[in-house]
Each structure stands twice: as structure tokens, then as C-alpha cells.
Design a protein around this motif. Structure first.
Motif, PDB file in Angstrom:
ATOM      1  N   GLY A  45       0.716  -1.151   0.088  1.00 20.60           N
ATOM      2  CA  GLY A  45       0.028  -0.102  -0.044  1.00 20.60           C
ATOM      3  C   GLY A  45       0.799   1.158  -0.048  1.00 20.60           C
ATOM      4  N   MET A  46       2.150   1.078  -0.048  1.00 19.92           N
ATOM      5  CA  MET A  46       3.127   2.306  -0.238  1.00 19.92           C
ATOM      6  C   MET A  46       3.923   2.094  -1.476  1.00 19.92           C
ATOM      7  SD  MET A  46       2.554   3.796   2.689  1.00 19.92           S
ATOM      8  CE  MET A  46       4.100   4.268   3.744  1.00 19.92           C
ATOM      9  N   GLY A  47       3.855   3.439  -2.236  1.00 20.20           N
ATOM     10  CA  GLY A  47       4.734   3.102  -3.488  1.00 20.20           C
ATOM     11  C   GLY A  47       4.399   2.309  -4.695  1.00 20.20           C
ATOM     12  N   LEU A  48       4.969   2.171  -5.513  1.00 22.78           N
ATOM     13  CA  LEU A  48       4.890   1.367  -6.773  1.00 22.78           C
ATOM     14  C   LEU A  48       6.486   0.970  -7.336  1.00 22.78           C
ATOM     15  CD1 LEU A  48       3.818   3.279  -9.945  1.00 22.78           C
ATOM     16  CD2 LEU A  48       5.105   4.282  -7.959  1.00 22.78           C
ATOM     17  N   THR A  49       6.093  -0.241  -8.200  1.00 18.06           N
ATOM     18  CA  THR A  49       7.565  -0.698  -8.714  1.00 18.06           C
ATOM     19  C   THR A  49       7.538  -0.988 -10.083  1.00 18.06           C
ATOM     20  OG1 THR A  49       6.422  -3.008  -8.859  1.00 18.06           O
ATOM     21  CG2 THR A  49       7.530  -2.410  -6.893  1.00 18.06           C
ATOM     22  N   GLU A  50       8.661  -1.019 -10.713  1.00 19.63           N
ATOM     23  CA  GLU A  50       8.860  -1.080 -12.229  1.00 19.63           C
ATOM     24  C   GLU A  50       7.604  -1.948 -12.811  1.00 19.63           C
ATOM     25  OE1 GLU A  50      12.149  -1.939 -15.704  1.00 19.63           O
ATOM     26  OE2 GLU A  50      12.524  -1.678 -13.631  1.00 19.63           O
ATOM     27  N   SER A  51       7.563  -3.209 -12.203  1.00 20.64           N
ATOM     28  CA  SER A  51       6.716  -4.364 -12.808  1.00 20.64           C
ATOM     29  C   SER A  51       5.200  -3.630 -12.624  1.00 20.64           C
ATOM     30  CB  SER A  51       6.792  -5.615 -11.889  1.00 20.64           C
ATOM     31  OG  SER A  51       5.939  -6.310 -12.298  1.00 20.64           O
ATOM     32  N   ILE A  52       4.680  -3.152 -11.748  1.00 22.43           N
ATOM     33  CA  ILE A  52       3.411  -2.521 -11.479  1.00 22.43           C
ATOM     34  C   ILE A  52       3.516  -1.508 -12.903  1.00 22.43           C
ATOM     35  CG2 ILE A  52       1.752  -1.113 -10.219  1.00 22.43           C
ATOM     36  CD1 ILE A  52       2.932  -2.577  -7.776  1.00 22.43           C
ATOM     37  N   CYS A  53       4.303  -0.515 -12.870  1.00 25.01           N
ATOM     38  CA  CYS A  53       4.246   0.600 -13.833  1.00 25.01           C
ATOM     39  C   CYS A  53       3.792  -0.390 -15.387  1.00 25.01           C
ATOM     40  CB  CYS A  53       5.393   1.414 -13.973  1.00 25.01           C
ATOM     41  SG  CYS A  53       5.510   2.545 -12.627  1.00 25.01           S
ATOM     42  N   LYS A  54       4.555  -1.370 -15.591  1.00 25.06           N
ATOM     43  CA  LYS A  54       4.408  -1.990 -16.732  1.00 25.06           C
ATOM     44  C   LYS A  54       3.226  -2.440 -16.960  1.00 25.06           C
ATOM     45  CE  LYS A  54       9.363  -3.010 -17.513  1.00 25.06           C
ATOM     46  NZ  LYS A  54      10.461  -4.409 -17.807  1.00 25.06           N
ATOM     47  N   ASP A  55       2.438  -3.443 -15.966  1.00 24.08           N
ATOM     48  CA  ASP A  55       1.254  -3.678 -15.991  1.00 24.08           C
ATOM     49  C   ASP A  55       0.132  -2.705 -16.240  1.00 24.08           C
ATOM     50  OD1 ASP A  55       2.104  -6.323 -15.391  1.00 24.08           O
ATOM     51  OD2 ASP A  55       1.502  -6.178 -13.324  1.00 24.08           O
ATOM     52  N   PHE A  56       0.414  -1.547 -15.644  1.00 29.81           N
ATOM     53  CA  PHE A  56      -0.454  -0.386 -15.866  1.00 29.81           C
ATOM     54  C   PHE A  56      -0.593   0.003 -17.340  1.00 29.81           C
ATOM     55  CE2 PHE A  56      -0.872   1.091 -11.196  1.00 29.81           C
ATOM     56  CZ  PHE A  56      -1.677   0.261 -10.838  1.00 29.81           C
ATOM     57  N   PHE A  57       0.724   0.191 -17.875  1.00 31.93           N
ATOM     58  CA  PHE A  57       0.795   0.693 -19.315  1.00 31.93           C
ATOM     59  C   PHE A  57       0.256  -0.322 -20.258  1.00 31.93           C
ATOM     60  CE2 PHE A  57       4.784   3.233 -17.520  1.00 31.93           C
ATOM     61  CZ  PHE A  57       3.856   4.481 -17.207  1.00 31.93           C
ATOM     62  N   ASN A  58       0.359  -1.599 -19.824  1.00 27.42           N
ATOM     63  CA  ASN A  58      -0.009  -2.626 -20.908  1.00 27.42           C
ATOM     64  C   ASN A  58      -1.586  -2.837 -21.024  1.00 27.42           C
ATOM     65  OD1 ASN A  58       2.451  -3.386 -21.847  1.00 27.42           O
ATOM     66  ND2 ASN A  58       2.567  -4.850 -20.266  1.00 27.42           N
ATOM     67  N   CYS A  59      -2.302  -2.381 -19.852  1.00 24.84           N
ATOM     68  CA  CYS A  59      -3.689  -2.276 -19.882  1.00 24.84           C
ATOM     69  C   CYS A  59      -4.433  -1.161 -20.084  1.00 24.84           C
ATOM     70  CB  CYS A  59      -4.411  -2.820 -18.599  1.00 24.84           C
ATOM     71  SG  CYS A  59      -4.061  -1.584 -17.129  1.00 24.84           S
ATOM     72  N   GLY A  60      -3.690   0.125 -20.645  1.00 27.59           N
ATOM     73  CA  GLY A  60      -4.348   1.205 -21.227  1.00 27.59           C
ATOM     74  C   GLY A  60      -3.951   2.394 -20.616  1.00 27.59           C
ATOM     75  N   VAL A  61      -3.024   2.401 -19.485  1.00 29.79           N
ATOM     76  CA  VAL A  61      -2.809   3.805 -18.582  1.00 29.79           C
ATOM     77  C   VAL A  61      -1.558   4.452 -19.801  1.00 29.79           C
ATOM     78  CG1 VAL A  61      -1.560   4.684 -16.687  1.00 29.79           C
ATOM     79  CG2 VAL A  61      -3.329   2.770 -16.506  1.00 29.79           C
ATOM     80  N   ASP A  62      -1.867   5.890 -19.715  1.00 32.72           N
ATOM     81  CA  ASP A  62      -0.916   6.530 -20.567  1.00 32.72           C
ATOM     82  C   ASP A  62       0.060   7.212 -19.596  1.00 32.72           C
ATOM     83  OD1 ASP A  62      -2.014   6.673 -23.325  1.00 32.72           O
ATOM     84  OD2 ASP A  62      -3.793   7.171 -22.394  1.00 32.72           O
ATOM     85  N   VAL A  63      -0.295   7.520 -18.360  1.00 34.74           N
ATOM     86  CA  VAL A  63       0.502   8.284 -17.441  1.00 34.74           C
ATOM     87  C   VAL A  63       0.242   8.014 -16.054  1.00 34.74           C
ATOM     88  CG1 VAL A  63       1.297  10.656 -16.545  1.00 34.74           C
ATOM     89  CG2 VAL A  63       0.889  10.247 -18.878  1.00 34.74           C
TER      90      VAL A  63
END
Length: 268
Positions: A45-63
Motif C-alpha cells: 500500500g506504499m509506493g509502486l514498482t517497475e513491474s506495476i508500472c509496466k502492468d498499468f501501461f499494458n492495460c491502457g494507462v498513458d501516464v
């Protein structure tokens, strides 16, 4: 032109809801650009990781925007230097890694500026947000440097959020608050054409205390012995706003609350 902004993603519950539903919602709502605040998206529940960023971008997140927990995962310090689509508050002190503003290309090829700011009241110390915002507006102009401007204001106090909204009125497409994790019922287009909501709410399990396990949270308030804090893991609700934008002016024609699934039920 339609913009979807989703509030703070909390833990695996919020992440899973986005990964399983965002692409279909983008298609259903004909969304051209998506911004997500990801500063609470890690398992803790604190921060985020490179893997999480990639997952978000792959499912349609732009920024992806962030806030006061941006450095909670150590790897973010290096990852943010190479990933331009991941922002931290612009008014963090100058030596901070990464950037707080970027200009990105939407699905319809229009240019979208995304500005990440953090409040000063009851928050970790950073540079004066109004001075930073003023300097930004002296340098960048709507329909000159970008077609649309989205401002994520990560702040605790409603008065500070409302003041920032009015400060940007007519100069930004959307000003939306994050951090408090509760969707406010004040979405509107301000007098000069900027869409505004005091807080977008969170993407997480609302059978909780702002996304964290409710029993543990109560014990902490009662000053009882509690285990290390962790997110709730029930069904999540997606919370945010959809803005219908005027291509000619870059301002907002309409803003509507977006709430889907989980404890807050389906509004769409």
C-alpha cells in the motif's frame, strides 16, 4: 476528446481491478487518454514498482502520477529516471529524481500535458505549491504548448485543493485532487472552463479505512498493539472522473464521476 483520471490505486485489490477492467472501460467509454495515480499500488500500500508500472501501461494507462509515497519502494528512484510516463510531484525539492510534468500523445494524436503537484498543508515538506504553479503557468500555456492540461493535486486539505482549482481555472482542462482516497461529490466545470473535483477517490477495497485493513486501522487509533499495516484485499471499486473536452479551446465541456464495482457498487 475524453480523458479518464483514476484516483490512488491501493494494493493488489486496486491493481487487479484495473488490470481486469480498464481496457473494456476505455472501449465502452471511448476514452482517448488515461491517467492513474499509482503511489499506493504496491502490495504494502506504499509506493509502486517497475513491474506495476509496466502492468498499468499494458492495460491502457498513458501516464502514472504519484505523491508523498513515491519513494516508498527503493527501485522507483532509478526507474523514474528512465520512465517518462511516471511522474512525481513537480514541487518536490529540485534534487529529486524524475520529473513532475510531461507532454504526451493521446490515442487521437492530440498533445496532453500532465502536471503532478503536492500540497503543503499537513504533508511532507516540499516547495511552495502556489509559487511552483505560478512559475509553471508563466512558462506553459494551454493550446500553445499542449492541447489539454491535466493537473493531479496530491493534497490533504480541501481548501488548498479548491484554491488550486480556481488558480488554474481557464488554464487547465482538469484539476483533480488525490491523496484522501474518498470521492467527493463536487465535480463541476468552473467559471472559466476547467473541470474540477476535490478528490477523485481511490481504486481499492472500500471495506477498509482508506484502503487499509480496517481492524488493524482501528487498533492503531485505539493505540492497541497492531501488526504492520497492510491493504484490505476485498473487491475493489474504481473511482475517478471522465472529462469531455473541447478540442478547440482545450477546456472542459463536461465532467462526470466514474465509480465502478466493489463496495460503492456500479454507477455505470
Amino acid at each position: 476528446m475524453k480523458i479518464l483520471f483514476l484516483g490512488d490505486v491501493v494494493g493488489i485489490s486496486g491493481r487487479s481491478m484495473i488490470l481486469n477492467n480498464l481496457l473494456s472501460k476505455i472501449k465502452d467509454k471511448k476514452i482517448d487518454f488515461v491517467v492513474v495515480n499509482g503511489e499506493n499500488a504496491a502490495d504494502t500500500g506504499m509506493g509502486l514498482t517497475e513491474s506495476i508500472c509496466k502492468d498499468f501501461f499494458n492495460c491502457g494507462v498513458d501516464v502514472i502520477t504519484t505523491g508523498n509515497h513515491v519513494w516508498a519502494q527503493k527501485e522507483t528512484v532509478s526507474h523514474i529516471e528512465k520512465e517518462n510516463r511516471l511522474l512525481r510531484p513537480r514541487n518536490l525539492f529540485a534534487a529529486s529524481p524524475g520529473k513532475g510534468f510531461g507532454i504526451f500523445t493521446a490515442k487521437n494524436e492530440m498533445k496532453v500535458g500532465v502536471l503532478n503537484l503536492m500540497g503543503n498543508v499537513f504533508m511532507k515538506k516540499c516547495e511552495d505549491v502556489f509559487e511552483s504553479a505560478d512559475k509553471f503557468l508563466q512558462k506553459y500555456k494551454l493550446k500553445e504548448h499542449y492541447d489539454f492540461l491535466i493537473v493531479d493535486f496530491h493534497a490533504e486539505v480541501t481548501s488548498e485543493k479548491m484554491a488550486i482549482g480556481h488558480f488554474f481555472d481557464g488554464k487547465a482542462t482538469l484539476v483533480v485532487g488525490t491523496h484522501t482516497h474518498i470521492p467527493t461529490n463536487d465535480e463541476r466545470v468552473l467559471k472559466n472552463g476547467t473541470a474540477y473535483q476535490t478528490d477523485a477517490g481511490m481504486c481499492g477495497d472500500y471495506d477498509s479505512v482508506i484502503g487499509m485493513n480496517k481492524e488493524n486501522s482501528i487498533n492503531r487509533f485505539l493505540k492497541k498493539k497492531s501488526i504492520k499495516h497492510f491493504p484490505a484485499i476485498g473487491d475493489a471499486t474504481l473511482c475517478g472522473v471522465i472529462v469531455d473536452c473541447d478540442i478547440e479551446t482545450g477546456l472542459a465541456k463536461k465532467i462526470e464521476k466514474f465509480i465502478y464495482g466493489g463496495e460503492l457498487k456500479n454507477s455505470h
